[in-house]
Write a protein that holds these residues in place. Structure first.
Motif: not given
Length: 115
Positions: A90-110
């Motif tokens: 997750r830190e690598l996604f944050e550092m790369g500024g990529l959290l907004e580039a994808f639809t991301i959910h916390g868990s599979r169930e969510d």
């Protein structure tokens, strides 16, 4: 499991294809992930959930693969969604500024509850 090995296993939860990924995604195996995603899209999958819960590490090659696959999915009226991004991944996604580039959910169930 060898820490450098990329493991992929797909299953279905209703209309959602879940691709569980484990290990490390790097320049040596990112093409394997791309080929797997292209195969799922070619077979007609419309919603692919990538579960990163067991991914230990990923490099820029992995991010490129994910961005290209997301674009390809959109061209095929499909979507790729991510879940299970924890710790260093997750830190690598944050550092790369990529959290907004994808639809991301916390868990599979969510993710499955919302798809």
């Amino acid at each position: 499991m060898n820490k450098t090995t990329l493991r992929m296993e797909d299953s279905h939860a209703g209309p959602v294809c879940v691709l569980s990924i484990g290990g490390r995604i790097d320049s040596g195996n990112a093409e394997d992930l791309m080929n797997r995603l292209n195969g799922l899209l070619s077979s007609g999958e419309k919603t692919i959930l990538l579960d990163f819960k067991e991914v230990l590490y990923l490099t820029s090659a992995a991010f490129r693969t994910l961005l290209v696959a997301t674009d390809e999915a959109e061209r095929n009226a499909a979507r790729i969604v991510l879940c299970g991004l924890v710790g260093q991944v997750r830190e690598l996604f944050e550092m790369g500024g990529l959290l907004e580039a994808f639809t991301i959910h916390g868990s599979r169930e969510d993710a499955l509850a919302k798809l």
